[in-house]
Design a protein around this motif. Structure first.
Motif, mmCIF file in Angstrom:
data_model
loop_
_atom_site.group_PDB
_atom_site.id
_atom_site.type_symbol
_atom_site.label_atom_id
_atom_site.label_comp_id
_atom_site.label_asym_id
_atom_site.label_seq_id
_atom_site.Cartn_x
_atom_site.Cartn_y
_atom_site.Cartn_z
ATOM 1 N N ARG A 11 0.835 -1.209 0.000
ATOM 2 C CA ARG A 11 0.000 0.000 0.000
ATOM 3 C C ARG A 11 0.866 1.254 0.000
ATOM 4 N NH1 ARG A 11 -4.564 -2.001 4.435
ATOM 5 N NH2 ARG A 11 -6.007 -2.947 2.920
ATOM 6 N N ASP A 12 1.930 1.228 0.768
ATOM 7 C CA ASP A 12 2.842 2.373 0.785
ATOM 8 C C ASP A 12 3.455 2.591 -0.593
ATOM 9 O OD1 ASP A 12 4.489 4.390 2.333
ATOM 10 O OD2 ASP A 12 6.087 3.109 1.558
ATOM 11 N N HIS A 13 3.772 1.502 -1.281
ATOM 12 C CA HIS A 13 4.330 1.613 -2.634
ATOM 13 C C HIS A 13 3.313 2.237 -3.591
ATOM 14 C CE1 HIS A 13 6.706 0.612 -6.168
ATOM 15 N NE2 HIS A 13 5.629 0.061 -6.701
ATOM 16 N N VAL A 14 2.051 1.838 -3.467
ATOM 17 C CA VAL A 14 1.002 2.414 -4.321
ATOM 18 C C VAL A 14 0.862 3.910 -4.053
ATOM 19 C CG1 VAL A 14 -1.481 2.434 -4.778
ATOM 20 C CG2 VAL A 14 -0.278 0.256 -4.576
ATOM 21 N N ILE A 15 0.854 4.285 -2.781
ATOM 22 C CA ILE A 15 0.707 5.700 -2.425
ATOM 23 C C ILE A 15 1.838 6.526 -3.023
ATOM 24 C CG2 ILE A 15 0.771 7.313 -0.474
ATOM 25 C CD1 ILE A 15 -0.687 5.133 1.161
ATOM 26 N N ARG A 16 3.048 5.937 -3.067
ATOM 27 C CA ARG A 16 4.204 6.677 -3.578
ATOM 28 C C ARG A 16 4.296 6.675 -5.094
ATOM 29 N NH1 ARG A 16 8.341 4.101 -2.699
ATOM 30 N NH2 ARG A 16 7.678 2.331 -1.428
ATOM 31 N N THR A 17 3.672 5.714 -5.759
ATOM 32 C CA THR A 17 3.873 5.568 -7.207
ATOM 33 C C THR A 17 2.625 5.807 -8.051
ATOM 34 O OG1 THR A 17 3.481 3.170 -7.051
ATOM 35 C CG2 THR A 17 5.766 3.936 -6.857
ATOM 36 N N VAL A 18 1.441 5.685 -7.472
ATOM 37 C CA VAL A 18 0.204 5.881 -8.232
ATOM 38 C C VAL A 18 -0.400 7.222 -7.833
ATOM 39 C CG1 VAL A 18 -2.080 4.990 -8.783
ATOM 40 C CG2 VAL A 18 -0.200 3.397 -8.349
ATOM 41 N N ASP A 19 -0.491 8.110 -8.799
ATOM 42 C CA ASP A 19 -1.002 9.456 -8.537
ATOM 43 C C ASP A 19 -2.503 9.482 -8.819
ATOM 44 O OD1 ASP A 19 -1.192 12.113 -7.973
ATOM 45 O OD2 ASP A 19 -0.136 12.819 -9.771
ATOM 46 N N PHE A 20 -3.291 9.673 -7.777
ATOM 47 C CA PHE A 20 -4.735 9.771 -7.973
ATOM 48 C C PHE A 20 -5.318 10.767 -6.978
ATOM 49 C CE2 PHE A 20 -4.295 6.430 -4.802
ATOM 50 C CZ PHE A 20 -5.318 6.681 -3.905
ATOM 51 N N VAL A 21 -6.479 11.303 -7.337
ATOM 52 C CA VAL A 21 -7.215 12.220 -6.470
ATOM 53 C C VAL A 21 -8.487 11.502 -6.041
ATOM 54 C CG1 VAL A 21 -8.339 14.466 -6.274
ATOM 55 C CG2 VAL A 21 -6.302 14.212 -7.707
ATOM 56 N N ALA A 22 -8.737 11.462 -4.736
ATOM 57 C CA ALA A 22 -9.885 10.723 -4.215
ATOM 58 C C ALA A 22 -10.909 11.679 -3.614
ATOM 59 C CB ALA A 22 -9.436 9.715 -3.164
ATOM 60 N N ASP A 23 -12.139 11.226 -3.607
ATOM 61 C CA ASP A 23 -13.223 11.964 -2.962
ATOM 62 C C ASP A 23 -12.891 12.121 -1.476
ATOM 63 O OD1 ASP A 23 -15.561 12.883 -1.840
ATOM 64 O OD2 ASP A 23 -16.864 11.439 -2.833
ATOM 65 N N PRO A 24 -12.830 13.346 -0.962
ATOM 66 C CA PRO A 24 -12.469 13.527 0.454
ATOM 67 C C PRO A 24 -13.499 12.958 1.420
ATOM 68 C CG PRO A 24 -13.176 15.609 -0.518
ATOM 69 C CD PRO A 24 -13.052 14.634 -1.643
ATOM 70 N N LEU A 25 -14.688 12.617 0.928
ATOM 71 C CA LEU A 25 -15.716 12.047 1.798
ATOM 72 C C LEU A 25 -15.572 10.533 1.962
ATOM 73 C CD1 LEU A 25 -18.863 14.057 0.637
ATOM 74 C CD2 LEU A 25 -17.318 14.533 2.548
ATOM 75 N N LEU A 26 -14.603 9.937 1.290
ATOM 76 C CA LEU A 26 -14.353 8.509 1.454
ATOM 77 C C LEU A 26 -13.925 8.203 2.889
ATOM 78 C CD1 LEU A 26 -12.311 7.740 -1.785
ATOM 79 C CD2 LEU A 26 -14.522 6.727 -1.217
ATOM 80 N N THR A 27 -14.378 7.064 3.399
ATOM 81 C CA THR A 27 -13.878 6.610 4.690
ATOM 82 C C THR A 27 -12.474 6.034 4.501
ATOM 83 O OG1 THR A 27 -14.739 4.358 4.459
ATOM 84 C CG2 THR A 27 -16.232 6.024 5.375
ATOM 85 N N GLU A 28 -11.781 5.808 5.603
ATOM 86 C CA GLU A 28 -10.431 5.249 5.505
ATOM 87 C C GLU A 28 -10.467 3.851 4.893
ATOM 88 O OE1 GLU A 28 -6.364 4.973 5.616
ATOM 89 O OE2 GLU A 28 -7.700 6.709 5.826
ATOM 90 N N ASP A 29 -11.461 3.051 5.262
ATOM 91 C CA ASP A 29 -11.571 1.702 4.693
ATOM 92 C C ASP A 29 -11.833 1.767 3.187
ATOM 93 O OD1 ASP A 29 -11.113 0.500 7.106
ATOM 94 O OD2 ASP A 29 -13.235 0.207 7.588
ATOM 95 N N GLU A 30 -12.671 2.696 2.754
ATOM 96 C CA GLU A 30 -12.948 2.836 1.323
ATOM 97 C C GLU A 30 -11.702 3.284 0.566
ATOM 98 O OE1 GLU A 30 -17.709 4.030 1.582
ATOM 99 O OE2 GLU A 30 -16.165 5.587 1.614
#
Length: 287
Positions: free
Chosen positions: A72-91
């Motif tokens: 997951r840490d690798h994805v956060i560092r390598t995949v650039d995406f913008v997420a809906d701020p209303l998402l829960t942490e699990d989502e």
């Protein structure tokens, strides 16, 4: 299979050991004790197996958690995406897991596909606009007036993430529509086709202009925040005025001392005005 055979072998060895002791010491062991020992033997072995398997399962689960955390840490560092701020942490984690090949999930098939935008899917011009919006937001987040909580908390903690998400979402729609326009113009372009495409293209341009205007509003807000930061730095530098007053006193420069005092009085109002203007600029983002 090998593990089950090992448990069976251990059980047989323990049973053989008890039988040997019984035969070797026929008078030393009470038959009742032997019977109890034989009855307790499988129970003890079963308890051993349960404890061993529980530890093995927990160790495997801990190893899986560590591996998943690294992925997951690798994805956060390598995949650039913008997420809906209303998402829960699990989502949000569900979305991140879509980019881990080992899990066999697909981002395109994710139930949250409409709640995140992968930046690489945007057209180059759309990526440039998104980067401008991000830079403006980051400028606000890293400001000194933000750290000191001098700005409108609603604008910074709720409104800005929402603005960034809406901009990314619109840019994705515009990218798809632009691609549709490009595909429609391949081949022969007839007057009838132009009659359909030109109003659509005009609507697309108006949408792009509107998004650009929103980004410019963010940039104006960020600039006001930077000005407020500059006023804070000026106030901090004002603390050194005593040194300069002492210097002027030694040189008998009364006029210079009065000017320093006047500048200090004016600076307080400048700082207050800069912060007010930054807050007002943030409030315009809601309109």
């Amino acid at each position: 299979m090998a593990k089950g055979c090992g448990y069976l072998l251990a059980s047989l060895m323990m049973l053989v050991g008890v039988l040997i002791m019984t035969n070797a010491l026929p008078g030393a062991l009470d038959p009742g004790v032997v019977v109890v020992a034989l009855l307790l033997l499988p129970i003890a072995l079963g308890a051993f197996v349960i404890v061993h398997d529980t530890r093995r399962i927990k160790a495997a689960e801990a190893a899986e958690e560590r591996l998943l955390a690294r992925e997951r840490d690798h994805v956060i560092r390598t995949v650039d995406f913008v997420a809906d701020p209303l998402l829960t942490e699990d989502e949000r984690l569900e979305i991140i897991d879509c980019f881990i090949p080992r899990l066999g999930r697909s981002a395109a098939a994710s139930p949250y596909r409409d709640r995140f935008v992968v930046v690489s899917e945007l057209a180059p011009s759309a990526r440039d606009l998104l980067e401008r919006a991000r830079a403006a937001v980051m400028s606000v987040y890293t400001s000194e007036v933000m750290r000191l909580r001098l700005l409108d908390g609603l604008a910074n903690e709720v409104l800005l993430p929402g603005q960034l998400w809406e901009i990314a979402l619109l840019l994705r729609v515009q990218t798809h529509l632009h691609e549709e326009q490009r595909e429609a113009r391949q081949g022969v372009v007839t007057p009838e086709l132009l009659a359909v495409l030109e109003p659509q293209q005009k609507a697309l341009r108006r949408s792009i202009d509107a998004v650009t205007a929103r980004i410019e509003s963010l940039e104006r807000y960020a600039h006001r925040v930077q000005e407020a930061d500059a006023a804070l730095r000026a106030k901090a530098a004002l603390g050194n005025n005593d040194k300069y007053r002492a210097l002027l006193a030694h040189t008998d420069d009364d006029e210079g001392m009065r000017e320093l005092a006047a500048h200090g009085d004016a600076l307080e109002e400048t700082l207050a005005r800069s912060v007010r203007q930054a807050i007002e600029a943030g409030q315009t983002l809601t309109s």
